[in-house]
Design an enzyme around this catalytic site. Sequence first.
Site, mmCIF file in Angstrom:
data_model
loop_
_atom_site.group_PDB
_atom_site.id
_atom_site.type_symbol
_atom_site.label_atom_id
_atom_site.label_comp_id
_atom_site.label_asym_id
_atom_site.label_seq_id
_atom_site.Cartn_x
_atom_site.Cartn_y
_atom_site.Cartn_z
ATOM 1 N N TYR A 153 0.853 -1.207 0.000
ATOM 2 C CA TYR A 153 0.000 0.000 0.000
ATOM 3 C C TYR A 153 0.885 1.252 0.000
ATOM 4 C CZ TYR A 153 -3.265 3.638 1.335
ATOM 5 O OH TYR A 153 -4.004 4.807 1.357
ATOM 6 N N LYS A 157 1.330 4.348 -2.872
ATOM 7 C CA LYS A 157 1.114 5.768 -2.611
ATOM 8 C C LYS A 157 2.398 6.569 -2.880
ATOM 9 C CE LYS A 157 -3.233 5.756 -1.883
ATOM 10 N NZ LYS A 157 -4.162 6.490 -2.754
HETATM 11 P P1 NAP Z 1 -13.372 4.487 1.057
HETATM 12 O O1 NAP Z 1 -14.419 5.103 1.904
HETATM 13 O O2 NAP Z 1 -13.204 3.010 1.123
HETATM 14 O O3 NAP Z 1 -13.572 4.946 -0.463
HETATM 15 C C1 NAP Z 1 -12.830 4.377 -1.511
HETATM 16 C C2 NAP Z 1 -13.515 4.675 -2.824
HETATM 17 O O4 NAP Z 1 -12.725 4.113 -3.884
HETATM 18 C C3 NAP Z 1 -14.904 4.069 -2.912
HETATM 19 O O5 NAP Z 1 -15.789 5.015 -3.458
HETATM 20 C C4 NAP Z 1 -14.731 2.896 -3.871
HETATM 21 O O6 NAP Z 1 -15.926 2.741 -4.645
HETATM 22 C C5 NAP Z 1 -13.596 3.420 -4.756
HETATM 23 N N1 NAP Z 1 -12.901 2.341 -5.456
HETATM 24 C C6 NAP Z 1 -12.171 1.320 -4.939
HETATM 25 N N2 NAP Z 1 -11.757 0.502 -5.910
HETATM 26 C C7 NAP Z 1 -12.255 1.001 -7.073
HETATM 27 C C8 NAP Z 1 -12.197 0.580 -8.435
HETATM 28 N N3 NAP Z 1 -11.546 -0.532 -8.808
HETATM 29 N N4 NAP Z 1 -12.825 1.338 -9.370
HETATM 30 C C9 NAP Z 1 -13.489 2.443 -9.017
HETATM 31 N N5 NAP Z 1 -13.589 2.901 -7.765
HETATM 32 C C10 NAP Z 1 -12.983 2.168 -6.796
HETATM 33 O O7 NAP Z 1 -11.927 5.072 1.437
HETATM 34 P P2 NAP Z 1 -11.337 6.585 1.443
HETATM 35 O O8 NAP Z 1 -10.597 6.719 2.709
HETATM 36 O O9 NAP Z 1 -12.359 7.583 1.102
HETATM 37 O O10 NAP Z 1 -10.265 6.453 0.272
HETATM 38 C C11 NAP Z 1 -10.158 7.368 -0.791
HETATM 39 C C12 NAP Z 1 -8.699 7.589 -1.157
HETATM 40 O O11 NAP Z 1 -8.032 8.198 -0.034
HETATM 41 C C13 NAP Z 1 -7.922 6.306 -1.457
HETATM 42 O O12 NAP Z 1 -7.077 6.530 -2.567
HETATM 43 C C14 NAP Z 1 -7.099 6.088 -0.196
HETATM 44 O O13 NAP Z 1 -5.921 5.366 -0.449
HETATM 45 C C15 NAP Z 1 -6.817 7.523 0.214
HETATM 46 N N6 NAP Z 1 -6.435 7.746 1.611
HETATM 47 C C16 NAP Z 1 -7.234 7.315 2.631
HETATM 48 C C17 NAP Z 1 -6.836 7.537 3.952
HETATM 49 C C18 NAP Z 1 -7.669 7.056 5.118
HETATM 50 O O14 NAP Z 1 -7.143 6.986 6.249
HETATM 51 N N7 NAP Z 1 -8.939 6.769 4.950
HETATM 52 C C19 NAP Z 1 -5.629 8.184 4.224
HETATM 53 C C20 NAP Z 1 -4.846 8.616 3.158
HETATM 54 C C21 NAP Z 1 -5.253 8.405 1.858
HETATM 55 P P3 NAP Z 1 -16.580 1.346 -5.103
HETATM 56 O O15 NAP Z 1 -16.221 0.321 -4.071
HETATM 57 O O16 NAP Z 1 -18.037 1.662 -5.180
HETATM 58 O O17 NAP Z 1 -15.972 1.083 -6.444
#
Ligand code: NAP
Length: 256
Positions: A153, A157
């Site tokens: 992961y 990133k």
């Molecule tokens: P989340 O609530 O799980 O949302 C992830 C989103 O990505 C969902 O809408 C999911 O939609 C979509 N997704 C996953 N695989 C996909 C695919 N193959 N095609 C299209 N859409 C896809 O998590 P989040 O925290 O909001 O994550 C959003 C971004 O922020 C990610 O890139 C994550 O790495 C980053 N991030 C998160 C955190 C944290 O602590 N939460 C910290 C730093 C960075 P579907 O399942 O409906 O496709």
Amino acid sequence: MDKIALITGASSGIGRACAEILAKNGINVIIAARRLERLVELEKELTDKYKVEVLPLKLDVTNKEEVFDFLGNLPKDWQDVEILINNAGLSKGLDRLQDGKVENWEIMIDTNIKGLLYVTKAILPRMVEKNSGTIVNIASIAGHETYPGGNVYCATKAAVLHLSKALRMDVLGTNIRVISIDPGMVETEFSIVRFDGDEERAKKVYENITPLTAEDVAEAVWFAVSRPKHVTIEDLVIMPTQQASALLTVKNYKNL
Ligand code: NAP
């Protein structure tokens, strides 16, 4: 049509919050993800609340053919995407490399790196042609530092950070801005996905700490996007006040 933004991963968390803040600011949004029913609900919510157009798009960013077909054939009024938010992403598992599941590595690499590249490749040429556009890549502090079990992961990133830097060089001389937003801990469905639906385990991640909300991150995205055209916020790290590094939070600080 007025300004158009495409947000990947808009069915949950940060992507959903980004769609809302953009809509609130009068931008028409293409909301993409795999779970169409959630997108349709969001479409209704945003069109009811704000006077914008919303296009839900069932899209799996790991499916190369689908990405180029769907994004290459957007309805005529939706083709001029001015803002691209590459947010779709996930972590799968928290295993040490020696115990890691190859399928999980592939899902993360296919989504976080290859998916982001496909979507960018589908949208960027038109931005170059128009000499205008803003691309926001949602990276993470996991791209700056790593932690036990974070291996693949964190590597994906780090790749996003490098791709953002490289793209800034590749579009130099155009009016295209490339922005990276790197959050620390945000409470979304992220940990539920990481732990394969184990909600109890996911809940523990956010116990006794105040994490960021998806809205906090969306506000940072909007701040960067809404700067004047000659300003690029290259890389914005946003952390909960109770977290000082990937591993160090108020929860474990006292035990050091
Ligand atoms: P989340 O609530 O799980 O949302 C992830 C989103 O990505 C969902 O809408 C999911 O939609 C979509 N997704 C996953 N695989 C996909 C695919 N193959 N095609 C299209 N859409 C896809 O998590 P989040 O925290 O909001 O994550 C959003 C971004 O922020 C990610 O890139 C994550 O790495 C980053 N991030 C998160 C955190 C944290 O602590 N939460 C910290 C730093 C960075 P579907 O399942 O409906 O496709």
